[in-house]
Design a protein around this motif. Structure first.
Motif, PDB file in Angstrom:
ATOM      1  N   GLY A   1      26.094  51.793  38.456  1.00  0.00           N
ATOM      2  CA  GLY A   1      25.697  51.140  37.747  1.00  0.00           C
ATOM      3  C   GLY A   1      26.083  51.373  36.460  1.00  0.00           C
ATOM      4  N   ARG A   2      27.027  52.541  36.519  1.00  0.00           N
ATOM      5  CA  ARG A   2      27.489  51.915  34.538  1.00  0.00           C
ATOM      6  C   ARG A   2      29.285  51.776  35.276  1.00  0.00           C
ATOM      7  NH1 ARG A   2      25.241  57.448  35.432  1.00  0.00           N
ATOM      8  NH2 ARG A   2      27.128  57.916  35.819  1.00  0.00           N
ATOM      9  N   SER A   3      28.688  50.633  33.757  1.00  0.00           N
ATOM     10  CA  SER A   3      30.357  49.964  33.406  1.00  0.00           C
ATOM     11  C   SER A   3      31.818  50.966  33.246  1.00  0.00           C
ATOM     12  CB  SER A   3      30.114  49.263  31.978  1.00  0.00           C
ATOM     13  OG  SER A   3      29.365  47.874  32.025  1.00  0.00           O
ATOM     14  N   ASN A   4      30.930  51.749  32.515  1.00  0.00           N
ATOM     15  CA  ASN A   4      32.132  53.089  32.738  1.00  0.00           C
ATOM     16  C   ASN A   4      32.687  53.712  33.565  1.00  0.00           C
ATOM     17  OD1 ASN A   4      30.041  54.851  32.844  1.00  0.00           O
ATOM     18  ND2 ASN A   4      30.374  55.716  30.596  1.00  0.00           N
ATOM     19  N   GLU A   5      32.202  53.432  34.992  1.00  0.00           N
ATOM     20  CA  GLU A   5      32.549  54.437  35.973  1.00  0.00           C
ATOM     21  C   GLU A   5      33.833  53.541  36.561  1.00  0.00           C
ATOM     22  OE1 GLU A   5      28.917  54.522  38.160  1.00  0.00           O
ATOM     23  OE2 GLU A   5      29.015  56.096  37.957  1.00  0.00           O
ATOM     24  N   TYR A   6      34.151  52.440  36.195  1.00  0.00           N
ATOM     25  CA  TYR A   6      34.855  50.557  36.860  1.00  0.00           C
ATOM     26  C   TYR A   6      36.776  51.356  35.631  1.00  0.00           C
ATOM     27  CZ  TYR A   6      31.437  50.275  39.965  1.00  0.00           C
ATOM     28  OH  TYR A   6      30.150  49.901  41.402  1.00  0.00           O
ATOM     29  N   ASP A   7      37.478  50.901  36.700  1.00  0.00           N
ATOM     30  CA  ASP A   7      38.316  51.525  36.096  1.00  0.00           C
ATOM     31  C   ASP A   7      39.519  49.983  36.013  1.00  0.00           C
ATOM     32  OD1 ASP A   7      38.562  53.732  37.850  1.00  0.00           O
ATOM     33  OD2 ASP A   7      39.030  54.167  35.856  1.00  0.00           O
ATOM     34  N   TYR A   8      39.109  48.725  36.302  1.00  0.00           N
ATOM     35  CA  TYR A   8      39.017  47.759  36.705  1.00  0.00           C
ATOM     36  C   TYR A   8      38.961  46.157  36.904  1.00  0.00           C
ATOM     37  CZ  TYR A   8      43.448  50.679  37.937  1.00  0.00           C
ATOM     38  OH  TYR A   8      44.205  51.494  38.056  1.00  0.00           O
ATOM     39  N   TRP A   9      38.965  45.905  36.246  1.00  0.00           N
ATOM     40  CA  TRP A   9      38.121  44.390  35.936  1.00  0.00           C
ATOM     41  C   TRP A   9      38.587  43.001  35.612  1.00  0.00           C
ATOM     42  CZ3 TRP A   9      32.306  44.520  34.818  1.00  0.00           C
ATOM     43  CH2 TRP A   9      32.124  46.368  34.917  1.00  0.00           C
ATOM     44  N   GLY A  10      37.937  42.156  36.172  1.00  0.00           N
ATOM     45  CA  GLY A  10      38.345  40.402  36.650  1.00  0.00           C
ATOM     46  C   GLY A  10      37.633  39.983  34.961  1.00  0.00           C
ATOM     47  N   GLN A  11      38.465  38.615  35.082  1.00  0.00           N
ATOM     48  CA  GLN A  11      38.162  37.468  33.571  1.00  0.00           C
ATOM     49  C   GLN A  11      36.720  37.390  34.195  1.00  0.00           C
ATOM     50  OE1 GLN A  11      40.071  37.855  30.772  1.00  0.00           O
ATOM     51  NE2 GLN A  11      40.505  39.520  31.917  1.00  0.00           N
ATOM     52  N   GLY A  12      35.878  36.845  34.950  1.00  0.00           N
ATOM     53  CA  GLY A  12      34.476  36.672  35.426  1.00  0.00           C
ATOM     54  C   GLY A  12      34.965  35.225  35.419  1.00  0.00           C
ATOM     55  N   THR A  13      33.509  34.763  36.105  1.00  0.00           N
ATOM     56  CA  THR A  13      33.127  33.550  36.184  1.00  0.00           C
ATOM     57  C   THR A  13      31.938  32.802  36.310  1.00  0.00           C
ATOM     58  OG1 THR A  13      33.232  31.666  38.174  1.00  0.00           O
ATOM     59  CG2 THR A  13      32.461  34.478  38.805  1.00  0.00           C
ATOM     60  N   GLN A  14      31.876  31.840  35.952  1.00  0.00           N
ATOM     61  CA  GLN A  14      30.529  31.496  34.673  1.00  0.00           C
ATOM     62  C   GLN A  14      29.295  30.664  35.555  1.00  0.00           C
ATOM     63  OE1 GLN A  14      29.147  31.067  31.819  1.00  0.00           O
ATOM     64  NE2 GLN A  14      28.027  30.922  33.064  1.00  0.00           N
TER      65      GLN A  14
ATOM     66  N   GLN B   1      47.816  49.491  40.024  1.00  0.00           N
ATOM     67  CA  GLN B   1      47.026  49.090  39.081  1.00  0.00           C
ATOM     68  C   GLN B   1      46.647  47.899  39.765  1.00  0.00           C
ATOM     69  OE1 GLN B   1      46.121  47.988  35.223  1.00  0.00           O
ATOM     70  NE2 GLN B   1      47.510  49.878  34.740  1.00  0.00           N
ATOM     71  N   VAL B   2      46.081  47.375  39.855  1.00  0.00           N
ATOM     72  CA  VAL B   2      44.969  46.791  40.204  1.00  0.00           C
ATOM     73  C   VAL B   2      44.495  45.334  39.737  1.00  0.00           C
ATOM     74  CG1 VAL B   2      42.442  45.837  42.046  1.00  0.00           C
ATOM     75  CG2 VAL B   2      43.885  48.407  42.039  1.00  0.00           C
ATOM     76  N   GLN B   3      44.678  44.000  40.044  1.00  0.00           N
ATOM     77  CA  GLN B   3      44.221  42.894  39.184  1.00  0.00           C
ATOM     78  C   GLN B   3      43.267  41.522  40.556  1.00  0.00           C
ATOM     79  OE1 GLN B   3      48.160  43.278  40.106  1.00  0.00           O
ATOM     80  NE2 GLN B   3      48.172  44.179  38.509  1.00  0.00           N
ATOM     81  N   LEU B   4      41.876  41.818  39.607  1.00  0.00           N
ATOM     82  CA  LEU B   4      41.019  40.663  40.117  1.00  0.00           C
ATOM     83  C   LEU B   4      41.204  39.900  39.103  1.00  0.00           C
ATOM     84  CD1 LEU B   4      38.750  44.210  39.716  1.00  0.00           C
ATOM     85  CD2 LEU B   4      39.901  42.895  41.357  1.00  0.00           C
ATOM     86  N   VAL B   5      41.275  39.038  40.365  1.00  0.00           N
ATOM     87  CA  VAL B   5      40.552  37.120  40.054  1.00  0.00           C
ATOM     88  C   VAL B   5      39.109  36.780  40.914  1.00  0.00           C
ATOM     89  CG1 VAL B   5      41.162  34.413  40.131  1.00  0.00           C
ATOM     90  CG2 VAL B   5      42.952  36.953  39.831  1.00  0.00           C
ATOM     91  N   GLU B   6      37.992  35.872  39.879  1.00  0.00           N
ATOM     92  CA  GLU B   6      37.075  35.733  40.099  1.00  0.00           C
ATOM     93  C   GLU B   6      37.054  34.973  40.810  1.00  0.00           C
ATOM     94  OE1 GLU B   6      35.797  39.138  37.587  1.00  0.00           O
ATOM     95  OE2 GLU B   6      37.095  38.093  37.649  1.00  0.00           O
ATOM     96  N   SER B   7      36.494  34.203  42.105  1.00  0.00           N
ATOM     97  CA  SER B   7      36.120  32.545  42.155  1.00  0.00           C
ATOM     98  C   SER B   7      35.267  32.186  42.689  1.00  0.00           C
ATOM     99  CB  SER B   7      37.489  32.106  42.904  1.00  0.00           C
ATOM    100  OG  SER B   7      37.079  32.374  43.749  1.00  0.00           O
ATOM    101  N   GLY B   8      34.373  31.301  42.889  1.00  0.00           N
ATOM    102  CA  GLY B   8      33.552  30.463  43.188  1.00  0.00           C
ATOM    103  C   GLY B   8      32.309  30.064  42.098  1.00  0.00           C
ATOM    104  N   GLY B   9      32.534  30.535  40.799  1.00  0.00           N
ATOM    105  CA  GLY B   9      31.237  30.150  39.876  1.00  0.00           C
ATOM    106  C   GLY B   9      31.313  28.710  39.991  1.00  0.00           C
ATOM    107  N   GLY B  10      29.843  28.022  38.624  1.00  0.00           N
ATOM    108  CA  GLY B  10      29.618  26.950  39.072  1.00  0.00           C
ATOM    109  C   GLY B  10      28.246  26.767  38.549  1.00  0.00           C
ATOM    110  N   LEU B  11      27.746  25.543  38.521  1.00  0.00           N
ATOM    111  CA  LEU B  11      26.295  24.724  38.259  1.00  0.00           C
ATOM    112  C   LEU B  11      25.857  24.972  40.058  1.00  0.00           C
ATOM    113  CD1 LEU B  11      24.396  23.788  36.651  1.00  0.00           C
ATOM    114  CD2 LEU B  11      25.307  21.481  36.500  1.00  0.00           C
ATOM    115  N   VAL B  12      24.122  25.545  39.770  1.00  0.00           N
ATOM    116  CA  VAL B  12      23.488  25.704  41.201  1.00  0.00           C
ATOM    117  C   VAL B  12      21.864  25.016  40.539  1.00  0.00           C
ATOM    118  CG1 VAL B  12      23.364  28.228  41.165  1.00  0.00           C
ATOM    119  CG2 VAL B  12      23.157  26.548  43.387  1.00  0.00           C
ATOM    120  N   GLN B  13      21.423  24.555  41.418  1.00  0.00           N
ATOM    121  CA  GLN B  13      20.010  24.416  41.346  1.00  0.00           C
ATOM    122  C   GLN B  13      19.292  25.340  41.607  1.00  0.00           C
ATOM    123  OE1 GLN B  13      18.934  20.361  43.188  1.00  0.00           O
ATOM    124  NE2 GLN B  13      18.796  19.552  40.979  1.00  0.00           N
ATOM    125  N   ALA B  14      18.136  25.854  41.106  1.00  0.00           N
ATOM    126  CA  ALA B  14      16.794  27.028  41.172  1.00  0.00           C
ATOM    127  C   ALA B  14      16.378  26.654  42.770  1.00  0.00           C
ATOM    128  CB  ALA B  14      15.672  26.739  40.001  1.00  0.00           C
TER     129      ALA B  14
END
Length: 123
Positions: A105-118, A1-14
């Motif tokens: 580029g297909r999602s079903n090719e990937y086995d482990y996913w993080g929770q996401g960062t906005q 099993q691989v656990q993945l944790v994303e970070s670094g998201g936030g609000l940024v100007q164009a």
């Protein structure tokens, strides 16, 4: 099993930049292909970029020249450097790991996913 944790998201100007990180645990990522996907409100999850175990990279046309994926196997971490951000880049960004040698580029090719960062890009 691989656990993945994303970070670094936030609000940024164009036009701005942001770097996302994906820290893995449980297994070393050196033998995995790693990818980034994103999902905007009301839209399907879409592929952004991938880095294969040998270091080659592959990215979607919509982000070529602006986003760069990289990996640091020693830190068990994958990065997504995002430059020249646009409002249409606003989405939840997900990190994923694949047991396949060269997933595309297909999602079903990937086995482990993080929770996401906005990531929100304001105009």
């Amino acid at each position: 099993q691989v656990q993945l944790v994303e970070s670094g998201g936030g609000l940024v100007q164009a036009g701005g930049s942001r770097r996302l990180s994906c820290a893995a645990s449980g297994r070393t990522i050196s033998s995995y292909a790693m990818g980034w996907f994103r999902q905007a409100p009301g839209k399907e999850r879409e592929f952004v970029a991938a880095t294969w175990s040998g270091g080659s990279t592959y990215s979607a046309d919509s982000v070529k020249g602006r986003f760069t994926i990289s990996r640091d196997n020693a830190k068990n971490t994958v990065y997504l450097q995002m430059n020249s951000l646009k409002p249409e880049d606003t989405a939840v960004y997900y990190c994923a790991a694949s047991k396949r040698s060269r997933p595309r580029g297909r999602s079903n090719e990937y086995d482990y996913w993080g929770q996401g960062t906005q990531v929100t890009v304001s105009s």
